[in-house]
Scaffold this motif. Structure first.
Motif, mmCIF file in Angstrom:
data_model
loop_
_atom_site.group_PDB
_atom_site.id
_atom_site.type_symbol
_atom_site.label_atom_id
_atom_site.label_comp_id
_atom_site.label_asym_id
_atom_site.label_seq_id
_atom_site.Cartn_x
_atom_site.Cartn_y
_atom_site.Cartn_z
ATOM 1 N N LYS A 40 0.811 -1.215 0.000
ATOM 2 C CA LYS A 40 0.000 0.000 0.000
ATOM 3 C C LYS A 40 0.849 1.272 0.000
ATOM 4 O O LYS A 40 0.326 2.364 -0.195
ATOM 5 C CB LYS A 40 -0.889 0.023 1.264
ATOM 6 N N THR A 41 2.116 1.142 0.284
ATOM 7 C CA THR A 41 2.937 2.357 0.371
ATOM 8 C C THR A 41 3.185 2.927 -1.011
ATOM 9 O O THR A 41 3.273 2.188 -2.001
ATOM 10 C CB THR A 41 4.312 2.067 1.026
ATOM 11 N N PRO A 42 3.271 4.247 -1.101
ATOM 12 C CA PRO A 42 3.504 4.869 -2.415
ATOM 13 C C PRO A 42 4.791 4.389 -3.046
ATOM 14 O O PRO A 42 4.861 4.208 -4.260
ATOM 15 C CB PRO A 42 3.577 6.366 -2.086
ATOM 16 N N GLU A 43 5.834 4.154 -2.226
ATOM 17 C CA GLU A 43 7.087 3.739 -2.866
ATOM 18 C C GLU A 43 6.940 2.382 -3.529
ATOM 19 O O GLU A 43 7.433 2.161 -4.636
ATOM 20 C CB GLU A 43 8.291 3.787 -1.906
ATOM 21 N N ALA A 44 6.205 1.480 -2.863
ATOM 22 C CA ALA A 44 5.983 0.168 -3.477
ATOM 23 C C ALA A 44 5.194 0.339 -4.763
ATOM 24 O O ALA A 44 5.495 -0.246 -5.806
ATOM 25 C CB ALA A 44 5.240 -0.734 -2.510
ATOM 26 N N MET A 45 4.139 1.175 -4.659
ATOM 27 C CA MET A 45 3.281 1.408 -5.815
ATOM 28 C C MET A 45 4.093 1.973 -6.974
ATOM 29 O O MET A 45 3.988 1.514 -8.107
ATOM 30 C CB MET A 45 2.177 2.417 -5.453
ATOM 31 N N ARG A 46 4.923 2.933 -6.668
ATOM 32 C CA ARG A 46 5.703 3.566 -7.743
ATOM 33 C C ARG A 46 6.736 2.599 -8.319
ATOM 34 O O ARG A 46 7.012 2.607 -9.508
ATOM 35 C CB ARG A 46 6.387 4.841 -7.213
ATOM 36 N N TYR A 47 7.246 1.809 -7.387
ATOM 37 C CA TYR A 47 8.236 0.828 -7.852
ATOM 38 C C TYR A 47 7.608 -0.125 -8.863
ATOM 39 O O TYR A 47 8.139 -0.382 -9.937
ATOM 40 C CB TYR A 47 8.804 0.044 -6.670
#
Lengths: 416, 1033
Positions: free
Chosen positions: B467-474
């Motif tokens: 759910k974290t944005p960094e995971a999402m962006r990754y």
């Protein structure tokens, strides 16, 4: 008496043939003289003598032929040094008639069937075990039978039919010569019931043989009597008198012998139908049995041959036998097994033969060893020396009971 | 010391052998009703294999399906019209009813969830509940479709001409069956739309099923072709069928065994019958040789036995080599490969056993006239094929350097080609280009995101990380990176949903087509979405604790290497952009990659092992590493050439081609074995011949068998070129090329190599050196003596044996043997000897002997049935106990009644047991003799060699000398008196002297007679016991 009948018939035939063929010159006379001695090595005989055998013997063999007839007479004369008496014996005496598809042989003749080496299943013809155990030449193991043999040779197989009018038992070692096991040794009052030498005891035998896939294969049939006597006590609890008799026996069997595994393989089996004790309940009469043997013989190197055999006797109705066996009698095994080995090495252009034969009881652990050296001094004279050694097992087992009868023997023969 | 001979047994008891074979075959057949089949190529890897376990767990985590069928609907005018949409709706409804289709997760216009905003709240509902009937409805639908990136290239192509229905399959459903049902459904729809059914399960299961069908059709066709070609070659239907039966029986045995052992018949093992049929063609050599032999002997039985003797060794060893080649597969990892290897190895052995029993037995049933007719056409000198082959070998031998140089150049080129080899596998390409399966795939891949599906799973170290944005962006970055690959058509992940929701919640403002900045926002969106959408929508891309995310990667090709590039790209991305997440591939594309890789490399590994095993067999067979190496070169050369051509042609090195590698090795080695064995034998048998001529002879005679074998093989496999599946075409073309090529290579290159390397090959301490040296000397000697040039040693010895031991139909004599010891002591053996011939020289004989002297053996009779090539049967009658029994004695090492003659000296040694070489010519007295040196091939006698002085006119041996292992003379025979009896020169006095012991045996024959009409019945137990007087006198 019977001997005389045979002899006179043969004599007559001989005269006829000799006369008719004298001109053709088809008469030959051969024979031998021999000395044969076997000395005890462990202990004296039961009667105190220290020889099992000591005799001089001469044989004359007359052969006369005028097609389609042929006559052969082998007559022995011997002097027994132990019993100090001379005697004669007609070993063989028969004449043959030969036609294209059949033949007949009438008179005293030796018949050998089966493929075993000193193990006999379908060879139910009389044997002389006394001769065998006391170092006589092997041919004396076989006794002639008085009878007629018809050979038939149709395309599909060969057939031998044998009729023996008078029953002839085996010859077993004499208790004065051999130490043996006797379950009822205390009872000396013994009476032999038969052989009666009458036609009621006639025996018939048949063999059909042919080649099957490279194997000499035979089927056998015999109807007659066990050549080993059975003992009948007058009273099973406190016997005072024993009667020896020969129970009825039928044998059905087969054998096959052929080349396999770089040697010769022999297979034989027979079913011994003890018709007087089919349920196995009579302890005095042997139960029916299945006997079989497997043999293998192979030359391992020049003039050296190895022969191995495995033999078994399987008793039918064993539980009935165990149940009815009187107390104190040694109990036979359900499956009695035996192995034999024969080693033969010829040396010096086959004039010297070293041989070693042994029986080993796989079931009882008893044994018999028979080493022998035979040398042909010349083409006419040979000399053989050997020994019989018994032991192992129980005091009543087949060879174990002879443990005190070890002997060394000598055979010397001049043959012409 | 000969063993039980299966061949002889079979020739003597042909009926028994045939009946036994039939019974055995029926026994194996009883297993057939238990047959289970497994057409799923997936099962090449066991369910417990890592890749399958991992894929299963991924599927479980994300609620995915192993297999999905994609139904493409194409309308050149665009699919967004009421009519087509109606059809889509109807078809979808029908598909939902098919058993085996996971109805709840079928994606179509009517089932797929669309995310939109209604009255400010998120609305998730099917894209289309009913086909819109007017333009307004259509426009609305178009808008919805195109504004949602999740749909584009998935269910609608950018140009709007193609849509797709995705039907995931329940576990265990058969893709082909469902595809067939879907085809039925779409067939009902009339109109301008085109329908395509595609997807891995369709290809895979169709292939599996087709393969079985093809095997069932092809094997018999191949069999028939073989039968016809054989018939054309031999013009005898019976024999052709016999050879066919040989193959069939072994197939029944091996398949029966396989079934009996409880293995299912897998696609791999379904190929075994064809392989076995191919291997069975090796028995061609038996036929080939048989007719040649028959021409020479004119005796059927004899010819069979001689044939088997001549070819048994190569035939046995080729079987061994082939069995070894396949047997090594037993050590592989993949079970169907193991089963296949074991199966073919067993079948090969069975074939050979049959070659030594069933085939010779069947030979005996063929009438002599027929054989004579066929044999008449088998001529080494004049046959066209033979002439061609002879020329070919001559070319190799004469221009060996050129030929080898050309070969080297070709080999280098081939190796370059092999360097170009592309290892790849594409299940769909196993179908022909215009096949339904492949067309569907091509069309859909062109229009949409791709029919092949792989997953990239991102595994976070802790829950909720996704759910974290960094995971999402990754994940988004990874997706974009992957989409750059030409093979990737579309990627889908949880990020796409989040972005879509973000955008729709912000009035479709394209600015918001991005990952929100806060973890909370993302969590909220996902929660909202999960409340209204089908649970599977979200489940498919992320797991509940939000620890793992699944990126769908749609591939535009089924090439196994496509997934490989995806994996590499993902790894690359991860390297460049470190992340705490683990990135792992999964899905059917990944499975195909692994499966293909494992099977292919297992086969390659097997091939390499087979190379070693076959080399060992060759080395053992030839008893020489050098010869093995030489024999190996054409084989390796053929394999190089073919794989080089594959490399140049740009054909992928795929599974079918890798499977062929083992077969090529196992088959091509046969030719080398036959050629080298027969050549070396020829050098021994025909010592006067030059190496060049021997090579030519080998090429013309056994070479004809090799060529026939190759042609037969090629002919039957050529049928495969017409098969509808490309692997079959590949296999067919491969085998045809390989067989013809390797046969030609053998015929051309072996002579060239042998000629070139003869110095090296024939040097060293081997027997070959002696043979070669002797043959060179002999070539000289023979050239000098024109008169005897035609007679080589073997022929001469045969004539000699005929004159000495086989004269007349039968023979009788009174034989007096005097054995004199070195001390002068004499012993006499006197007997009547009767002999009857059954067959020609070297054939069966029966002997009957009756002894007169010495006295202790008088009346003894002795009977011998002599069999060529193995120990005789012997019976002895002992008159004293009236017993007939067999005796175990061996011919080669047994003295005859203690004399200096062995049994073999009395009845003759089997000629083929020795090599016979003419040494010189010499006079004995006034008689011209040829001296022949006979050397036992196997060290089974007490002498090393024998010299025979054979009279040029009578062919009787006038003198013989036996030399012991040390090379010293130890036994000498002389014929002391020769008389004509009924026109037949007969040795009536002879002596054998043991030089070393001084023992002498002198033999005198009196009352000699020939052709007296000895009856067969004499040789029986009856007459052993009672020898007929008129015969023995």
């Amino acid at each position: 008496m019977n001997e005389n009948v045979v002899k006179s018939v043969l004599g007559l035939a001989l005269v006829i043939i000799t006369c008719s063929t004298a001109s053709a010159g088809d008469v030959s006379l051969h024979g031998f003289v021999q000395g044969n001695y076997a000395r005890d090595t462990v202990t004296d005989d039961p009667d105190g003598k220290d020889y099992k055998l000591s005799e001089e013997r001469a044989q004359l063999k007359l052969d006369a032929a005028a097609d389609p007839f042929h006559l052969l007479v082998k007559e022995d004369a011997f002097y027994d040094n132990l019993d100090k008496k001379a005697s004669t014996e007609l070993r063989e005496g028969y004449f043959d008639f030969t036609a294209e598809k059949w033949d007949a042989r009438v008179g005293r003749q030796i018949v050998t069937w089966g493929v075993g080496d000193l193990l006999f299943i379908n060879d139910i013809f009389p044997k002389d075990y006394a001769a065998f155990f006391s170092g006589r030449p092997l041919e004396y193991l076989k006794k002639g039978v008085d009878g007629a043999k018809i050979g038939l040779y149709p395309e599909f197989a060969s057939i031998e039919l044998i009729a023996i009018p008078y029953f002839e038992p085996n010859n077993y070692p004499d208790p004065t010569r051999f130490w043996m096991f006797d379950p009822m040794a205390g009872i000396t009052n013994r009476e032999a019931q038969g052989p009666y030498r009458d036609l009621h005891e006639a025996e018939t035998a048949m063999r059909i043989y042919r080649d099957v896939a490279g194997f000499d294969t035979s089927l056998y049939y015999y109807r007659g009597y066990s050549r080993q006597p059975s003992i009948m006590p007058d009273n099973p609890v406190t016997p005072t008198k024993l009667t020896l008799f020969y129970p009825k026996l039928n044998v059905y069997g087969a054998s096959s012998q052929g080349k396999a595994f770089e040697g010769v393989v022999s297979l034989e089996a027979g079913y011994y139908d003890s018709s007087q004790d089919r349920h196995g309940t009579d302890p005095m009469i042997p139960n029916s049995q299945t006997r079989y043997l497997i043999g293998y013989q192979r030359q391992l190197w020049e003039d050296f041959t190895l022969g191995l055999q495995y033999y078994g006797e399987y008793m039918q109705d064993y539980s009935a036998y165990v149940q009815n066996l009187p107390a104190g009698f040694p109990q036979e095994k359900h499956l009695h097994q035996l192995a034999t080995m024969r080693l033969t090495q010829f040396l010096m252009n086959q004039t010297l033969r070293l041989s070693f034969f042994t029986f080993y009881g796989l079931s009882d652990g008893d044994y018999m060893l028979n080493p022998e050296v035979k040398y042909n001094l010349t083409d006419a004279i040979w000399l053989a020396m050997g020994g019989n050694v018994f032991g192992g097992g129980k005091p009543w087992s087949q060879f174990g009971q002879f443990a005190k009868n070890d002997n060394v023997y000598t055979q010397m023969r001049y043959e012409f | 010391m000969r063993k039980f001979s299966l061949v002889e047994f079979s020739v003597e008891h042909p009926k028994l052998v045939v009946v036994l074979t039939v019974i055995l075959t029926l026994l194996f057949m009883t297993q057939f009703p238990k047959m289970r089949t497994d057409t799923n190529p997936k099962n090449m890897l066991p369910a417990t294999s890592d890749v399958r376990v991992w894929n299963d767990s991924v599927e479980k985590t994300f609620g995915l399906y192993e297999d999905t069928i994609a139904v493409g609907i194409v309308n050149e005018k665009g699919v967004l019209n009421p009519d087509t949409l109606g059809k889509i709706q109807r078809i979808t409804d029908e598909i939902l009813k098919i058993k085996g289709v996971a109805a709840r997760d079928v994606s179509s216009f009517t089932t797929i969830d669309n995310v939109s905003v209604e009255n400010g709240t998120l609305r998730v509902a099917p894209l289309m509940t009913a086909a819109p009937q007017n333009a307004k409805g259509i426009d609305a639908l178009r808008k919805m479709l195109y504004e949602n990136p999740l749909f584009i290239n998935r269910i609608i192509s950018k140009d709007g001409k193609t849509t797709a229905i995705y039907a995931p399959l329940e576990k265990g459903a058969n893709g082909k069956e469902i595809a067939d049902k879907i085809r039925e459904i779409v067939a009902k729809e009339k109109g301008e739309e085109k329908f395509y059914v595609a997807g891995d399960p369709v290809a895979r299961d169709t292939f599996g099923a087709e393969m079985f069908k093809l095997m069932a059709v092809f094997a018999p066709i191949a069999g028939m072709v073989m039968l016809i070609v054989r018939y054309l070659m031999f013009r005898d239907l019976f024999l052709s069928i016999t050879l066919m039966m040989d193959a069939m029986i072994s197939i029944v045995w091996s398949m029966g065994l396989l079934i009996g052992l409880g293995f299912p018949i897998h696609i791999m093992s379904s190929m075994a019958p064809v392989f076995l049929m191919a291997i069975a063609t090796d028995s061609m050599h038996i036929f080939n040789e048989f007719y040649f032999r028959y021409r020479e002997t004119k005796n059927k039985k004899q010819a069979i036995l001689e044939t088997m003797r001549a070819v048994s060794r190569p035939v046995r060893n080729t079987a061994l080599a082939t069995a070894a080649g396949f047997g090594v597969l037993l050590f592989m990892n993949i079970i169907p490969v193991k089963v296949f290897g074991g199966l073919v190895a067993f079948g090969t052995i069975a074939l050979r056993v049959l070659s030594f029993s069933f085939i010779p037995a069947m030979f005996t049933f063929v009438s002599e006239e027929k054989i004579a007719k066929i044999a008449a056409r088998e001529d080494v000198e004049h046959g066209r094929t033979a002439r061609f082959l002879r020329k070919l070998a001559g070319l190799g031998a004469d221009h060996s350097k050129t030929v080898v140089a050309v070969g080297l150049v070709l080999a280098v080129i081939a190796i370059t080609g092999i360097a170009h080899t592309k290892v790849n596998n594409n299940l769909v390409e196993w179908f022909k280009k215009d096949s339904d399966v492949r067309t569907a795939d091509r069309v859909m891949n062109a229009a949409l995101g791709g029919t092949d599906l792989g997953y990239i799973v991102a595994i976070a170290p802790n829950d909720d990380y996704i759910k974290t944005p960094e995971a999402m962006r990754y994940i988004e970055g990874l997706q974009r990176h992957l989409e750059k690959l030409p093979v990737v058509g579309k990627t889908t992940s949880v990020v796409d949903y989040v972005k879509r929701i973000n955008q729709v919640l912000h009035d479709n403002n394209p600015k918001y087509d991005a990952v929100p900045d806060k973890k909370e926002t993302i969590g909220q969106y996902l929660f909202l979405f999960s409340m209204s959408a089908k649970p599977s929508d979200l489940d498919n891309v992320v797991d509940y604790p939000f620890k793992r995310a699944n990126i769908w990667v749609q591939l535009k090709t089924w090439d196994a290497k496509a997934m490989q590039t995806v994996i590499s790209a993902a790894d690359e991305y991860k390297k460049a952009h470190p992340t705490p997440m683990e990135i792992k591939p999964a899905g059917i594309a990944y499975f195909n990659l692994v499966w293909n890789h494992e099977v292919l490399w297992d086969m390659v590994k097997g091939f390499l092992l087979a190379v070693v095993a076959v080399f060992c067999v060759l080395a053992l067979d030839f008893r020489s590493f050098k010869w093995a190496l030489v024999g190996y070169i054409p084989l390796i050369f053929t394999v190089l050439m073919i794989y080089g051509a594959v490399g140049f042609a740009g054909k992928d090195f795929d599974m079918p081609i890798s499977v062929m590698s083992c077969l090529s090795l196992g088959m091509a080695v046969d030719f080398a074995i036959h050629f080298v064995s027969r050549l070396r034998q020829r050098l021994v048998d025909a010592p006067g011949e030059s190496l060049h001529d021997a090579c030519c002879w080998t090429a013309a005679r056994p070479g004809k068998g090799i060529m026939r074998n190759a042609v037969l093989f090629a002919a039957s496999f050529a049928v495969m070129i017409f098969a509808p599946l490309t692997p079959y075409i590949t296999v067919g073309a491969f085998i045809v090329t390989m067989m013809l090529l390797s046969a030609l290579m053998t015929m051309l290159y072996l002579p060239a190599l042998i000629t070139l390397l003869q110095g090296w090959l024939f040097e060293g301490g081997t027997n070959m050196k002696r043979v070669a040296a002797t043959s060179l000397v002999l070539a000289f000697v023979l050239a000098a003596s024109v008169s005897s040039a035609a007679d080589n040693g073997a022929e001469l010895m045969k004539k000699s044996q005929t004159a000495f031991l086989y004269a007349g139909k039968d023979f009788k004599a009174r034989v007096m043997m005097k054995l004199v010891s070195s001390g002068g002591q004499e012993r006499i053996r006197e007997m009547t000897m009767i002999r009857k011939n059954y067959g020609t020289t070297g054939g069966e004989q029966k002997y009957f002997m009756y002894f007169f002297q010495p006295a202790d053996v008088k009346d003894m009779t002795f009977m011998v049935w002599k069999h060529p090539g193995r120990d005789a049967d012997r019976w002895l009658f002992i008159p004293a106990i009236s017993m007939v029994r067999r005796i175990a004695a061996q011919d080669k090492s047994s003295s005859f009644v203690g004399s200096d003659f062995s049994y073999e000296d009395v009845s003759g040694r089997y000629l083929e047991d020795d090599t016979h070489v003419v040494v010189k010519e010499e006079k004995i007295g006034a008689k011209d003799c040829v001296v022949v040196k006979s050397t036992p091939k196997v060290d089974d006698v007490d002498y090393r060699y024998k010299l025979s002085w054979v009279d040029k006119t009578s062919f009787l041996p006038l003198k013989e000398e036996y030399y012991d292992k040390k090379g010293d003379l130890y036994k000498a025979f002389t014929a002391d008196e020769i008389r004509d009896v009924k026109g037949i020169p007969t040795v009536t006095k002879r002596t054998m002297k043991n030089v070393q012991s001084g023992h002498i045996t002198e033999v005198t024959f009196t009352k000699v007679d020939y052709n007296i009409g000895v009856e067969d019945s004499l040789f029986s137990e009856r007459y052993l016991k009672q020898p007929p007087r008129r015969m023995i006198e």
